[in-house]
Motif scaffolding. Structure first.
Motif, short mmCIF file in Angstrom:
data_model
loop_
_atom_site.label_atom_id
_atom_site.label_comp_id
_atom_site.label_asym_id
_atom_site.label_seq_id
_atom_site.Cartn_x
_atom_site.Cartn_y
_atom_site.Cartn_z
N THR A 41 0.87 -1.32 -0.06
CA THR A 41 -0.06 -0.05 -0.07
C THR A 41 0.90 1.21 0.07
O THR A 41 2.09 1.33 -0.25
CB THR A 41 -1.16 -0.11 1.17
OG1 THR A 41 -1.94 0.98 0.93
CG2 THR A 41 -0.36 0.04 2.51
N ASP A 42 0.26 2.42 0.21
CA ASP A 42 0.99 3.72 0.41
C ASP A 42 1.08 4.18 1.51
O ASP A 42 0.29 3.70 2.65
CB ASP A 42 0.81 4.82 -0.75
CG ASP A 42 -0.79 5.17 -0.63
OD1 ASP A 42 -1.14 5.20 0.44
OD2 ASP A 42 -1.28 5.81 -1.76
N ALA A 43 1.80 5.15 2.05
CA ALA A 43 1.92 5.63 3.31
C ALA A 43 0.52 6.35 3.89
O ALA A 43 0.23 6.04 5.17
CB ALA A 43 3.13 6.62 3.35
N GLY A 101 -4.98 2.39 -8.33
CA GLY A 101 -4.33 1.92 -9.47
C GLY A 101 -2.93 1.69 -8.95
O GLY A 101 -2.19 0.51 -9.27
N SER A 102 -2.08 2.71 -8.44
CA SER A 102 -0.71 2.81 -8.30
C SER A 102 -0.30 1.41 -7.46
O SER A 102 0.72 0.92 -7.49
CB SER A 102 -0.25 3.87 -7.71
OG SER A 102 -0.39 4.98 -8.49
N CYS A 103 -1.06 1.51 -6.16
CA CYS A 103 -0.55 0.03 -5.26
C CYS A 103 -0.90 -1.09 -5.83
O CYS A 103 -0.33 -2.01 -5.88
CB CYS A 103 -1.56 0.34 -3.94
SG CYS A 103 -0.97 1.87 -3.06
N VAL A 149 -8.69 -6.03 -12.03
CA VAL A 149 -9.22 -7.30 -12.78
C VAL A 149 -8.34 -7.34 -14.19
O VAL A 149 -8.45 -8.01 -14.62
CB VAL A 149 -10.81 -7.17 -13.42
CG1 VAL A 149 -11.43 -7.64 -12.13
CG2 VAL A 149 -10.75 -5.90 -13.79
N THR A 150 -7.41 -6.35 -14.37
CA THR A 150 -6.67 -6.32 -15.50
C THR A 150 -5.19 -7.10 -15.68
O THR A 150 -4.63 -7.10 -14.50
CB THR A 150 -6.55 -4.47 -15.87
OG1 THR A 150 -5.43 -4.13 -14.99
CG2 THR A 150 -7.92 -4.10 -16.03
N PRO A 151 -4.90 -7.38 -16.62
CA PRO A 151 -3.58 -8.00 -16.88
C PRO A 151 -2.50 -6.99 -17.12
O PRO A 151 -1.29 -7.65 -17.71
CB PRO A 151 -3.81 -8.94 -18.06
CG PRO A 151 -4.57 -7.73 -19.06
CD PRO A 151 -5.61 -7.18 -17.98
N1 LIG Z 1 -3.36 -1.51 -14.26
C1 LIG Z 1 -4.37 -0.92 -14.93
O1 LIG Z 1 -5.19 -1.58 -15.49
C2 LIG Z 1 -4.38 0.50 -14.68
C3 LIG Z 1 -5.40 1.20 -15.64
C4 LIG Z 1 -5.52 2.58 -15.74
C5 LIG Z 1 -4.35 3.52 -14.96
N2 LIG Z 1 -3.47 2.61 -14.52
C6 LIG Z 1 -2.43 3.29 -13.26
O2 LIG Z 1 -2.97 3.43 -12.11
C7 LIG Z 1 -2.48 4.93 -11.60
C8 LIG Z 1 -3.68 5.73 -11.03
O3 LIG Z 1 -4.36 5.03 -10.27
P1 LIG Z 1 -5.59 5.79 -9.33
O4 LIG Z 1 -6.30 6.90 -10.44
O5 LIG Z 1 -6.34 5.00 -8.54
O6 LIG Z 1 -4.78 6.73 -8.14
P2 LIG Z 1 -3.29 6.45 -7.28
O7 LIG Z 1 -3.44 4.85 -6.99
O8 LIG Z 1 -2.35 6.84 -8.24
O9 LIG Z 1 -3.81 7.11 -6.08
C9 LIG Z 1 -3.69 8.78 -6.29
C10 LIG Z 1 -3.67 9.28 -4.91
O10 LIG Z 1 -4.94 8.80 -4.18
C11 LIG Z 1 -4.84 8.39 -3.02
N3 LIG Z 1 -6.15 7.58 -2.59
C12 LIG Z 1 -6.27 6.46 -2.96
N4 LIG Z 1 -7.24 5.87 -2.65
C13 LIG Z 1 -7.89 6.81 -1.77
C14 LIG Z 1 -8.96 6.83 -1.05
N5 LIG Z 1 -10.07 6.06 -1.04
N6 LIG Z 1 -9.20 8.16 -0.40
C15 LIG Z 1 -8.34 9.01 -0.39
N7 LIG Z 1 -7.26 9.05 -0.94
C16 LIG Z 1 -6.85 8.02 -1.97
C17 LIG Z 1 -3.61 7.61 -2.92
O11 LIG Z 1 -3.12 7.73 -1.75
C18 LIG Z 1 -2.63 8.63 -3.89
O12 LIG Z 1 -2.31 9.81 -3.10
C19 LIG Z 1 -1.61 5.43 -12.69
O13 LIG Z 1 -0.27 4.93 -12.38
C20 LIG Z 1 -1.97 4.92 -13.90
O14 LIG Z 1 -0.86 4.73 -14.92
C21 LIG Z 1 -3.33 1.49 -14.22
#
Ligand SMILES: NC(=O)c1ccc[n+]([C@@H]2O[C@H](COP(=O)([O-])OP(=O)(O)OC[C@H]3O[C@@H](n4cnc5c(N)ncnc54)[C@H](O)[C@@H]3O)[C@@H](O)[C@H]2O)c1
Ligand SMILES: [Fe+2]
Length: 422
Positions: A41-43, A101-103, A149-151
């Motif tokens: 997870t993140d901090a 998505g980042s985590c 759910v994605t690859p």
């Molecule tokens: N793997 C895939 O299929 C796929 C698809 C699209 C995007 N991505 C990637 O996912 C990332 C974007 O993910 P995201 O939009 O979910 O944002 P993120 O994971 O980058 O999170 C953005 C911020 O939101 C905060 N956050 C997350 N959940 C929260 C909550 N419930 N309450 C308050 N704060 C919260 C996080 O701590 C972080 O600071 C990008 O790196 C993108 O390239 C992946």
């Protein structure tokens, strides 16, 4: 019309659980899959009470836990390698990811490195993962990327100008637990950009190029283009997201709206995880790298322009998208397709998505670079329903920079009459 949809393909976690409170099922599933859990997870999220509840539940179910909360925005490769070291030190045999998505993306690559060794760089591209990875349980806290759910996982490598993907069906989590209550804490800005990302996933999946089916299609490609199964998920995702995104941004504590968004994002993930995405995602890669703006903001800003560029090549699909968004069909497919593009632009404006690339902070002098680098995202470009070359990219990017949607539509009204439909 992209017809001939006899081919269908779904790839998904072995188990998808959806519903308020279902995060409490995580420990029971984890206990069936492993003994030594690495939590990723993140901090910010590791300080959340929900995280402590999850960790305690895992201990209560008999698992030894260790936490890696070093996931950083943009997902630099270094933080993934640190996560893999934490997993090796703990001798983890299962990974749980909780976060945006980042985590989730970080956890996919950490589970991959724990199973197959090497460095993230060894797996860039499609189908480079040699076999199954450690069991992975994903709990998204945004609605969202659909990464549960994605690859695919998307990383930032300081040695490359743009983000890079690792794409393999082996990265699909084993169990996906989608609990909309986890998204209640998302502030309006995050709700807007992550929800807009989900809508672009569904729109791009529904309008990607349809490939001729052959027996190798599902094994040679991670992203196979639009098909009979992905269309089902995409249309339902569009209906759910269009009906709830404004309300989720406006009233973050509305659990109905949050639940519809979480379901929509998950279904959009099931759609694009097989069909793929296209030009809006290709152009966001360089735009994101140059402006340091969130992925969701960039793809949403670009989406109406990409729809305008593509419209004659997927008019029937665009009209269907409009119906799924609640527009009344007039029976005139051309008019309905145009109305659908305008509705997407209206919705994104209503939730404060920037209307132009200039508003995202892109300098005019970088437009050529953006058009050139977008073409480099070949796996996305090849999926676009209308073939794209540098001239096409430049036209989309120029219109998106200045907000000239009408002009792009008018240009295409003329040029499309000359272009044979595929
Ligand atoms: N793997 C895939 O299929 C796929 C698809 C699209 C995007 N991505 C990637 O996912 C990332 C974007 O993910 P995201 O939009 O979910 O944002 P993120 O994971 O980058 O999170 C953005 C911020 O939101 C905060 N956050 C997350 N959940 C929260 C909550 N419930 N309450 C308050 N704060 C919260 C996080 O701590 C972080 O600071 C990008 O790196 C993108 O390239 C992946
Ligand atoms: Fe996306």
């Amino acid at each position: 019309m992209l017809s001939n949809l006899n081919f269908g393909l779904t790839r998904a976690p072995a188990c998808i659980i959806f519903g308020p409170g279902q995060r409490n099922a995580a420990a029971l599933h984890a206990a069936r899959l492993g003994r030594r859990a690495l939590l990723v997870t993140d901090a910010r999220l590791s300080a959340d009470p929900d995280f402590a509840v999850l960790r305690d539940a895992l201990s209560g179910a008999g698992l030894e836990t260790a936490t890696f909360d070093g996931v950083e925005a943009e997902l630099p490769v270094a933080c993934i390698e640190a996560g893999a070291r934490a997993g090796r030190d703990h001798e983890a045999d299962i990974v749980l990811a909780i976060g945006g998505g980042s985590c989730l993306d970080a956890a996919k690559v950490i589970a991959l490195l724990l199973s197959h060794g090497g460095r993230p760089q060894d797996y860039y591209g499609e189908n480079k993962v040699p076999g199954p990875i450690l069991p992975l349980i994903a709990l998204p806290t945004t609605a969202g990327t659909g990464s549960e759910v994605t690859p695919v996982a998307v990383l930032a490598d300081p040695e490359r100008a743009m983000k890079i993907g690792v794409a393999s069906p082996y990265l699909i989590p084993t169990v996906s637990i989608c609990d909309p209550e986890l998204t209640l804490s998302c502030p309006p800005g995050l709700t807007a950009v992550s929800g807009a990302d989900a809508l672009t996933h569904a729109i791009e999946a529904f309008t990607t190029l349809h490939r001729d089916a052959n027996p190798n299609l599902s094994t040679d490609h991670v992203f196979t283009g639009k098909n009979a199964m992905s269309d089902l998920f995409a249309l339902e995702a569009i209906r759910l997201i269009a009906g709830s995104l404004e309300q989720a941004v406006r009233a973050g504590n509305d659990l109905e709206a949050r639940a519809a968004m979480s379901r929509g994002a998950l279904l959009a993930g099931l759609a694009f995880g097989v069909a793929g995405t296209a030009a809006a995602h290709a152009i966001q890669y360089p735009v994101g790298a140059l402006t340091h703006t969130p992925h969701g903001a960039g793809v949403a800003t670009l989406m109406p322009y990409v729809m305008a560029w593509n419209h004659a090549y997927c008019e029937a699909e665009l009209a269907q998208i409009g119906s799924a968004m609640g527009l009344d069909a007039t029976g005139d497919t051309h008019a309905d397709a145009l109305a659908s593009i305008r509705e997407v632009a209206r919705l994104f404006k209503a939730i404060a998505i920037p209307e132009t690339l200039a508003e995202l902070g892109l300098a005019d002098s970088l437009l050529d670079q953006v058009a050139r680098n977008s073409l480099g995202a070949e796996r996305l470009v090849k999926n676009n329903p209308r073939p794209l070359d540098l001239d096409g990219m430049s036209r989309i990017v120029a219109a998106a920079q200045t907000g000239n949607l009408d002009n792009l539509l008018a240009q295409n009204e003329t040029s499309n009459q000359k272009v044979a439909m595929p």
